[in-house]
Scaffold this active site. Structure first.
Site, short mmCIF file in Angstrom:
data_model
loop_
_atom_site.label_atom_id
_atom_site.label_comp_id
_atom_site.label_asym_id
_atom_site.label_seq_id
_atom_site.Cartn_x
_atom_site.Cartn_y
_atom_site.Cartn_z
N ARG A 1 10.83 -11.33 0.37
CA ARG A 1 12.45 -10.74 0.74
C ARG A 1 12.34 -9.94 1.88
O ARG A 1 13.55 -9.53 2.04
CB ARG A 1 12.17 -9.03 -0.56
CG ARG A 1 11.99 -9.43 -2.03
CD ARG A 1 10.70 -9.04 -3.04
NE ARG A 1 11.12 -8.82 -4.03
CZ ARG A 1 10.68 -8.97 -5.15
NH1 ARG A 1 8.89 -8.24 -5.16
NH2 ARG A 1 10.61 -9.08 -6.69
N ASP B 1 6.48 -11.36 -1.45
CA ASP B 1 7.08 -9.75 -1.01
C ASP B 1 7.74 -10.30 0.40
O ASP B 1 8.94 -9.97 1.43
CB ASP B 1 6.25 -9.19 -0.48
CG ASP B 1 5.98 -8.38 -1.78
OD1 ASP B 1 5.60 -7.77 -2.43
OD2 ASP B 1 5.14 -9.62 -2.13
N ARG C 1 1.48 -1.94 -11.09
CA ARG C 1 0.78 -3.78 -10.88
C ARG C 1 -0.48 -3.23 -11.38
O ARG C 1 -0.85 -3.87 -12.54
CB ARG C 1 1.71 -3.82 -9.72
CG ARG C 1 2.64 -4.59 -9.65
CD ARG C 1 2.67 -5.90 -8.69
NE ARG C 1 3.67 -6.88 -8.45
CZ ARG C 1 4.52 -5.95 -7.70
NH1 ARG C 1 4.08 -5.07 -6.86
NH2 ARG C 1 6.21 -6.35 -7.23
N HIS D 1 -0.72 -7.49 -2.96
CA HIS D 1 1.06 -7.29 -3.43
C HIS D 1 1.53 -6.19 -4.74
O HIS D 1 1.86 -6.27 -5.51
CB HIS D 1 1.08 -8.75 -4.34
CG HIS D 1 2.31 -9.23 -4.86
ND1 HIS D 1 4.21 -8.97 -4.15
CD2 HIS D 1 2.40 -9.03 -6.73
CE1 HIS D 1 4.78 -9.15 -5.47
NE2 HIS D 1 3.83 -9.29 -7.28
#
Length: 314
Positions: free
Chosen positions: A153, A150, A90, A177
């Site tokens: 998840r 996240d 990212r 993140h």
């Protein structure tokens, strides 16, 4: 111009923007959606496609527009930017997306200066901080989706492990993140029972299993991108949930990317922490009593984000 009630704008009608619009549409979270994209034909097509479902979902105005049409929006979701490629972190997205966000900040300040802005583009923590610096609106009115995905998840995998509804699992992924995020196991509980160092539902605590689970959460995006080329469905649900909390003024505590000013020993950086979200944006931060190793990991994540910002002059 006065805001129209429950009007939401989405800037960037790519895979994530469309998923966010679709989730908002199915949840009937607002009365109007305005889709803005450089590719006007794409935004017009997506708006028309969504509009045709009204006979099954209920009335909602969906239109393709320009930045000027966002003036009536209470919330604007930014998903624009260069997409993440297979094998790309990212943070490697940062340089290309920085230029995009400078232009977006100028347009939003010009046409929708009082709207709350939700950032979903990656790297979300860096871009959230950047937009806070570039925009003239109060910083608490610019929120990143952060580790909501996240954390979802994490709850999903723990639900599978303990054979329980993931919504009955409480706890957080904190920090970036991305690659430096941390599972704050001291915050995780099921039905009021902390899972750390004790058996829950007959399942013994295992450092090894939980550490592997945390790795699975961290690597989830890479696995999805390897398979389908991008991630969009779950983050679309995240966008809808966060927008609902703002529009409903629900004071919901969510792990979003927020600016830190001394909390946890961190300054001038945006990271994901539990925050109370309502009609004014970020209304309160929840300072968790983290264990020493968790605090160290969070501070390390913050230092990584600060380094990335420094590299581009923020």
């Amino acid at each position: 111009m006065e805001h129209r009630t429950r009007s939401v704008g989405i800037v960037g009608v790519g895979n994530v923007g469309v998923a966010g619009a679709y989730a908002l549409y199915l949840r009937e979270a607002c009365e109007e959606l305005v889709l803005v994209d450089m590719n006007k034909a794409r935004s017009e097509g997506e708006a028309l496609d969504l509009m045709h479902g009204q006979g099954l979902t209920g009335r909602m105005q969906v239109s393709a527009g320009e930045y000027a049409d966002l003036a009536r929006c209470q919330v604007i979701v930014v998903t624009a930017g260069v997409g993440q490629k297979p094998g790309e972190s990212r943070l490697e997205l940062l340089e290309n997306n920085a230029k995009v966000f400078k232009s977006i900040a100028e347009q939003l300040d010009r046409y929708a200066p009082s709207a709350i802005v939700v950032v979903a583009s990656n790297p979300v923590d860096v871009l959230t901080f950047m937009l806070q610096e570039l925009s003239q609106r109060p910083k608490h009115r610019i929120i990143g989706t952060g580790t909501m995905l996240d954390t979802s998840r994490l709850k999903t995998l723990l639900g599978e492990m303990y054979q329980v509804d993931p919504q009955s699992v409480h706890g957080y992924i904190l920090g970036e993140h991305g690659d430096t995020e941390l599972a704050a196991w001291s915050t995780v509980s099921i039905g009021g029972l902390a899972i750390k160092e004790q058996s829950v539902f007959g399942l013994a605590y295992s450092d090894e299993k939980l550490n592997q689970l945390a790795i699975s959460v961290k690597q989830a995006a890479y696995k999805i991108i390897e398979g389908k080329g991008y991630t969009n469905l779950a983050i679309g649900v995240v966008i809808a949930r966060l927008v609902e909390a703002i529009l409903d003024d629900s004071k919901t505590v969510l792990p979003v990317s927020v600016r830190l000013s001394g909390e946890y020993g961190l300054n001038n950086v945006a990271l994901s922490l539990p925050a109370c979200i309502g009609g004014k944006g970020v209304e309160k931060l929840v300072e968790l009593p983290l264990e020493s190793d968790e605090l160290a990991a969070l501070q390390s994540s913050g230092e990584t984000m600060r380094g990335s910002l420094s590299n581009i002059g923020f």
